[in-house]
Design an enzyme around this catalytic site. Sequence first.
Site, mmCIF file in Angstrom:
data_model
loop_
_atom_site.group_PDB
_atom_site.id
_atom_site.type_symbol
_atom_site.label_atom_id
_atom_site.label_comp_id
_atom_site.label_asym_id
_atom_site.label_seq_id
_atom_site.Cartn_x
_atom_site.Cartn_y
_atom_site.Cartn_z
ATOM 1 N N ALA A 183 40.404 43.047 38.324
ATOM 2 C CA ALA A 183 39.216 42.378 37.778
ATOM 3 C C ALA A 183 39.474 41.682 36.445
ATOM 4 O O ALA A 183 38.534 41.271 35.774
ATOM 5 C CB ALA A 183 38.082 43.392 37.607
ATOM 6 N N ALA A 184 40.741 41.504 36.083
ATOM 7 C CA ALA A 184 41.045 40.933 34.766
ATOM 8 C C ALA A 184 40.466 39.529 34.608
ATOM 9 O O ALA A 184 39.813 39.216 33.602
ATOM 10 C CB ALA A 184 42.552 40.912 34.540
ATOM 11 N N GLY A 185 40.713 38.663 35.601
ATOM 12 C CA GLY A 185 40.226 37.293 35.502
ATOM 13 C C GLY A 185 38.714 37.208 35.484
ATOM 14 O O GLY A 185 38.124 36.460 34.693
ATOM 15 N N ASP A 186 38.062 37.978 36.350
ATOM 16 C CA ASP A 186 36.599 37.975 36.389
ATOM 17 C C ASP A 186 36.003 38.522 35.095
ATOM 18 O O ASP A 186 34.972 38.042 34.617
ATOM 19 C CB ASP A 186 36.098 38.798 37.580
#
Length: 350
Positions: free
Chosen positions: A289-292
Amino acid sequence: MIVSYESEAPEISAAPLRAQGERSPNDRSGVTRSFPKETAMKRIVVVGSINMDIVNRVHAHPKPGETVQSIGTSYHPGGKGANQAVAAAQAAGSAGRVAMVGAVGTDAFGGELLGGLRSKGVDVKGVRRIEGVSGLAFITVSGDGENSIIVNAGANGAVSPLQLADDMWHDAAAVLVQNEIPWETNRAVLERAAVHGVPAYMNPAPAFRLPDDVMPLVSCLIVNESEAELMTGIPVGSAVQAEEAAGALLARGARSVIVTLGRHGAQYVGPEGSMLVPAFPARPVDTTAAGDTFIGAFAAARSEGKPLRESLRFASAAAALAVTRPGAQQSIPTRDAIERFASSHGTSWE
């Protein structure tokens, strides 16, 4: 088909990136729009996917025709739209500032997914319940960390422009879209946002080359290295290459571009110039979930009127924290946690 709503469509909001009536020099969309000079934080709307991730861990991936024993199964609420909504809500620090527009099924997962969003402070009045299954992602992770994923769009495939009620734009400040719902719905979001003067943050993942007439409707295009390369043909392995790819996307009409570079930071190119913001140090456990998280936190920061560099640092701190925890939505940090983490690394905000 049976369709029900949690309630009427939500309001939306967030912060603009260009002044009233200003137009990109590369604008070829033909859509008339006006961009407000400044907007107080109200609500961010995310139009996108809502999934249940079903994760099986195995020692090794099965070969064709082979059956293997799972060493553990877990269920994690996910979907890029829902992840970004949770990230924005957590970063905003108070309930009701983020609204989700999407769809879930009438299966047991649907109720669980809605409950999970509510528990994170996300308004789900704009989420339809559609007869059938919710969006599902079947993820198999081997002992060496390699994964394979099968996605069933489920209810996400029925997210419709009809859900974009006229009154949802009245007090809007921004809208976030991805690429896990039908393209005609995303196009409608971008077109209507432009007409109503609402900045649109676009994360085209899974990646594809956006039509040229749509690019000028995107206030801020946020992509990772592989997405930037797919959209431009420019290999992105460094900040210099990221800046070059961002420039190519600006030339096609996007008003500003952020290329996220993982542990190397994030490269911005747009009306405020070019800047590389370094990543915070972190020991990754799960980068799902890093990008989100980065996108949701960035939108929340800009919605409060934080300066660009400060917003990028805030988003980078949020993403760094997210990778230190397993899972998707459960890994996304709160505002307090982000601020404490950033402060411990020499960054603070009033």
